[in-house]
Each structure stands twice: as structure tokens, then as C-alpha cells.
Write a protein that holds these residues in place. Structure first.
Motif, PDB file in Angstrom:
ATOM      1  N   MET A   7     124.155   2.168  53.422  1.00 42.05           N
ATOM      2  CA  MET A   7     123.269   1.024  53.580  1.00 42.05           C
ATOM      3  C   MET A   7     123.115   0.582  55.034  1.00 42.05           C
ATOM      4  SD  MET A   7     122.149   0.644  50.720  1.00 42.05           S
ATOM      5  CE  MET A   7     122.488   0.982  49.011  1.00 42.05           C
ATOM      6  N   ASN A  10     119.591   3.578  58.912  1.00 42.81           N
ATOM      7  CA  ASN A  10     118.136   3.403  58.801  1.00 42.81           C
ATOM      8  C   ASN A  10     117.505   4.422  57.873  1.00 42.81           C
ATOM      9  OD1 ASN A  10     117.579   1.177  60.334  1.00 42.81           O
ATOM     10  ND2 ASN A  10     117.529   2.347  62.253  1.00 42.81           N
ATOM     11  N   ILE A  13     117.915   3.505  54.277  1.00 44.62           N
ATOM     12  CA  ILE A  13     117.071   2.376  53.870  1.00 44.62           C
ATOM     13  C   ILE A  13     115.664   2.913  53.592  1.00 44.62           C
ATOM     14  CG2 ILE A  13     115.888   0.325  54.808  1.00 44.62           C
ATOM     15  CD1 ILE A  13     118.609  -0.366  53.743  1.00 44.62           C
ATOM     16  N   LEU A  16     115.725   4.673  50.314  1.00 48.69           N
ATOM     17  CA  LEU A  16     115.729   3.700  49.211  1.00 48.69           C
ATOM     18  C   LEU A  16     114.323   3.132  48.998  1.00 48.69           C
ATOM     19  CD1 LEU A  16     117.510   2.042  47.208  1.00 48.69           C
ATOM     20  CD2 LEU A  16     117.720   0.323  48.996  1.00 48.69           C
ATOM     21  N   GLU A  17     113.615   2.888  50.100  1.00 45.68           N
ATOM     22  CA  GLU A  17     112.254   2.368  50.032  1.00 45.68           C
ATOM     23  C   GLU A  17     111.332   3.384  49.343  1.00 45.68           C
ATOM     24  OE1 GLU A  17     110.919   1.034  53.837  1.00 45.68           O
ATOM     25  OE2 GLU A  17     109.244  -0.082  52.987  1.00 45.68           O
ATOM     26  N   GLU A  19     112.279   5.831  47.314  1.00 42.35           N
ATOM     27  CA  GLU A  19     112.736   5.956  45.924  1.00 42.35           C
ATOM     28  C   GLU A  19     112.147   4.819  45.085  1.00 42.35           C
ATOM     29  OE1 GLU A  19     117.060   5.645  44.588  1.00 42.35           O
ATOM     30  OE2 GLU A  19     117.051   7.325  45.987  1.00 42.35           O
ATOM     31  N   THR A  20     112.148   3.613  45.666  1.00 44.26           N
ATOM     32  CA  THR A  20     111.623   2.438  44.974  1.00 44.26           C
ATOM     33  C   THR A  20     110.120   2.574  44.753  1.00 44.26           C
ATOM     34  OG1 THR A  20     113.315   1.114  46.046  1.00 44.26           O
ATOM     35  CG2 THR A  20     111.498  -0.094  45.070  1.00 44.26           C
ATOM     36  N   TYR A  23     109.598   4.960  41.976  1.00 50.22           N
ATOM     37  CA  TYR A  23     109.989   4.294  40.725  1.00 50.22           C
ATOM     38  C   TYR A  23     108.869   3.370  40.233  1.00 50.22           C
ATOM     39  CZ  TYR A  23     112.756   1.241  37.651  1.00 50.22           C
ATOM     40  OH  TYR A  23     113.227   0.517  36.583  1.00 50.22           O
ATOM     41  N   ILE A  85     110.158  -1.087  32.978  1.00 47.74           N
ATOM     42  CA  ILE A  85     110.984  -0.789  34.170  1.00 47.74           C
ATOM     43  C   ILE A  85     111.142  -2.003  35.089  1.00 47.74           C
ATOM     44  CG2 ILE A  85     110.498   1.693  34.186  1.00 47.74           C
ATOM     45  CD1 ILE A  85     108.491   1.057  36.517  1.00 47.74           C
ATOM     46  N   VAL A  88     108.074  -5.129  40.213  1.00 51.17           N
ATOM     47  CA  VAL A  88     108.421  -5.048  41.631  1.00 51.17           C
ATOM     48  C   VAL A  88     107.144  -5.068  42.458  1.00 51.17           C
ATOM     49  CG1 VAL A  88     108.563  -2.511  41.598  1.00 51.17           C
ATOM     50  CG2 VAL A  88     109.677  -3.777  43.414  1.00 51.17           C
ATOM     51  N   LYS A  89     107.187  -5.855  43.510  1.00 52.61           N
ATOM     52  CA  LYS A  89     106.059  -5.864  44.444  1.00 52.61           C
ATOM     53  C   LYS A  89     106.535  -5.108  45.684  1.00 52.61           C
ATOM     54  CE  LYS A  89     102.677  -8.909  46.537  1.00 52.61           C
ATOM     55  NZ  LYS A  89     102.387 -10.245  46.997  1.00 52.61           N
ATOM     56  N   VAL A  90     105.997  -3.901  45.873  1.00 52.75           N
ATOM     57  CA  VAL A  90     106.445  -3.119  47.029  1.00 52.75           C
ATOM     58  C   VAL A  90     105.791  -3.652  48.294  1.00 52.75           C
ATOM     59  CG1 VAL A  90     107.021  -0.981  45.805  1.00 52.75           C
ATOM     60  CG2 VAL A  90     104.691  -1.354  46.580  1.00 52.75           C
ATOM     61  N   ARG A  91     106.414  -3.374  49.424  1.00 55.77           N
ATOM     62  CA  ARG A  91     105.872  -3.873  50.699  1.00 55.77           C
ATOM     63  C   ARG A  91     104.628  -3.088  51.067  1.00 55.77           C
ATOM     64  NH1 ARG A  91     111.046  -4.309  53.847  1.00 55.77           N
ATOM     65  NH2 ARG A  91     109.979  -3.136  55.432  1.00 55.77           N
TER      66      ARG A  91
END
Lengths: 223, 104
Positions: A7, A10, A13, A16-17, A19-20, A23, A85, A88-91
């Protein structure tokens, strides 16, 4: 400890972004809307005759799709995706520098080739040449799109999508169609149908894989 | 200031350092907002665990909780606050520093 090390990095992170993002997009609904958009564009090009039904209705439907795409998608996701699932609001970041560079490069090539097509004298009517070139241009636009998808998802397979877009565009441009715009209509229709099929398959798999979670039930089972 | 204090590693935020809360903070760091089901799925935490960690993070001012009703059912949306985002960034920096200090 390993997780804590991850974590603080960089790269992880970013992973993870990505992957999200994958998803949140696994319901296939976006693909279905993109495919629909391509089919409607094909319909618009096909409906050149003012007496045809599509001459007025296809642009109206296309505009409606553009304007209402986000609220319709959101409504569908509230009904189908989020109960399975989660929400989620992605950036929504601005396109990155590499994607912008690729996009500008593709646009610059398009501009140069367009100019050359107009200026270089030829026996082939300019109208026919432009329709053929339009197919290749659309295919080329899939390259920045595929770059952007690879960046957002981390999945390099999307490069193949860009490459396929250009290749099929070139193949269609080399084939003879009568009238010449039939090539671009078939190209868009073909891609539209393929993308919708991919979206539908993804959607069915998503529904089967993820049952609806009732928050009340989970909460109750905890107590 | 003594030499000892100069070379001492900076303080690690204990609230974030707990593995479950680190997962929650990292997940919320990469999105704008998310709900409970999403976080449960992504962090593999149970509803009770998630609720308890959420309360601690909310008390610290690291996350904000927004409750709404969708089809007459309660829906909780969570997001990192500015303070939470800054705390997570600072945590990552500190951890990186700690790692850099470990000899090869």
C-alpha cells in the motif's frame, strides 16, 4: 506486513485503481451502449435519402442516446449492478499524457492524409476515396481508445482491440463496395454487433456469477 | 534537538496501520465514493467488522458517511475526507521512509 508494504507503493495503488475499475465495469452494460451507438451511426450514414425513415429519426435517436446514456446506465446499474457488487463511483481523471499524445498523433496523421487525398490528382472520384479513408480513420481512432482502456484497466489485451480496429478498417477500405459508403456502414454495423454480443455475454456471466446481496440479511446473519 | 531525535523514524498513524482499516482506506483512496456492499466485497470483511472499523475512521474524521434510501432500503455511501486522504498519503510516505531505512 506484505500488504502494508504494497500500500505504500505507487505502483500498487495504481494496480488497485485498475483492479477497481475492472471490477466496476464487469456488468457489460457500457459495451452494450457503445455497440448500440455504432449501429445507430451506421444507420445515420445509410439513411442519406431524405425520403427514408432514418434520415430524421436516426440522428434524433443518436442524440437521445448521447444525452440519456449516463442517466439510463445509472438507473440500470442501480437495479442490476449495485445490488450485486455494490456501488462505486470511480475517479474521472483527465486523459493522461500518453493517451493525449497518441490521440494527437492519430489526428495529425488523419489531417495530413485528408489533405493529401484532396490535393493529389487522381482518376478515382474524391467522394469514393474519402468514404474508404473514413473507414481507416475510424479504425485508427480505436488506437487511442485502446490505449485509454489499457491505462484504466491495466489489461493489455485491449491493444488487440485497437489493432483489430485498424486492420479491419484497412481490409474494408481495400474491398470494393457499391455504393462506396456501404463499406463504412458494414464496418460500423459489424463492430457494433460484435461489441453488443461481447457486452451481452459479459452481462449474462455477471448476473450468474454475482447473486443479489441483501444488506439486511448480511447484517442479521452477523448478529 | 538531539541526534537521536533526528534519526528517529516518523510516527506511523496507528489508526491506518491496522490491516483491515488499511484495506478500507486504500480502497476508498482510489475511488470517489463507494457503498458498504462494494467495500465488503473488495476487502473481504464481514458486515460487523466493516461497521466497527468504519465507525473508528469516521470518528477520526478520515471518512464521511452519507445515508440515503433507495427503494425504501437504507443505502450508505462512504468517501474519504480531505483529512483522510492527506492522512493516507502521509502514511504511505512514512511507510516508504521506514522501508528505505531497512538495510539491503
Amino acid at each position: 506486513m506484505k500488504q502494508m508494504l504494497r500500500m505504500s507503493d505507487n505502483a500498487d495503488i495504481l494496480e488497485l485503481e485498475q483492479e477497481t475499475y475492472r471490477y466496476s465495469m464487469q456488468d457489460g452494460l457500457t459495451e452494450i451502449f457503445v455497440g448500440l451507438g455504432l449501429i445507430i451511426i451506421a444507420w445515420m450514414i445509410e439513411s442519406q435519402d431524405i425520403r427514408s425513415y432514418g434520415f430524421f429519426s436516426s440522428p434524433v435517436i443518436f442524440i437521445l442516446l448521447i444525452v440519456f446514456r449516463t442517466p439510463i446506465l445509472e438507473k440500470l446499474r442501480r437495479k442490476v449492478t449495485y445490488p450485486r457488487i455494490g456501488y462505486v463511483k470511480v475517479r474521472q481523471d483527465e486523459p493522461s499524457q500518453p493517451v493525449t499524445v497518441v490521440l494527437l498523433f492519430v489526428l495529425a496523421i488523419s489531417a495530413v492524409v485528408s489533405l493529401a487525398l484532396v490535393l493529389i490528382p487522381s482518376d478515382i472520384p474524391i467522394y469514393d476515396t474519402l468514404w474508404k479513408y473514413f473507414q481507416v480513420s475510424l479504425g485508427m481512432l480505436m488506437i487511442p481508445a485502446s490505449f485509454s482502456l489499457v491505462e484504466k484497466t491495466g489489461d493489455r489485451r485491449y491493444f488487440a482491440f485497437g489493432l483489430l480496429g485498424v486492420t479491419t478498417g484497412l481490409i474494408f477500405a481495400l474491398l470494393e463496395f457499391e455504393p462506396p459508403m456501404a463499406g463504412i456502414v458494414l464496418y460500423l454495423l459489424g463492430w457494433g454487433v460484435v461489441i453488443i454480443l461481447v457486452g451481452l455475454t459479459t452481462f449474462i456471466r455477471f448476473i450468474r456469477k454475482h447473486p443479489i446481496i441483501e444488506p439486511d440479511e448480511v447484517e442479521a446473519s452477523e448478529q | 534537538m538531539s541526534n537521536d531525535e533526528d534519526t528517529r523514524s516518523p510516527d506511523i498513524d496507528k489508526l491506518i496501520h491496522e490491516p483491515a482499516r488499511l484495506k478500507i482506506m486504500a480502497q476508498l483512496y482510489v475511488v470517489e465514493s463507494a457503498d458498504f456492499i462494494f467495500l465488503m466485497r473488495r476487502t473481504q470483511l464481514t458486515w460487523g467488522n466493516l461497521s466497527s472499523h468504519m465507525s473508528k475512521l469516521e470518528t477520526a474524521g478520515y471518512i464521511e458517511v452519507e445515508k440515503e434510501f433507495v427503494d425504501k432500503k437504507p443505502h450508505t455511501i462512504l468517501a474519504l475526507t480531505k483529512k483522510g486522504r492527506a492522512a493516507f498519503q502521509s502514511y504511505r510516505k512514512v511507510m516508504q521512509q521506514v522501508l528505505d531505512e531497512i538495510p539491503e
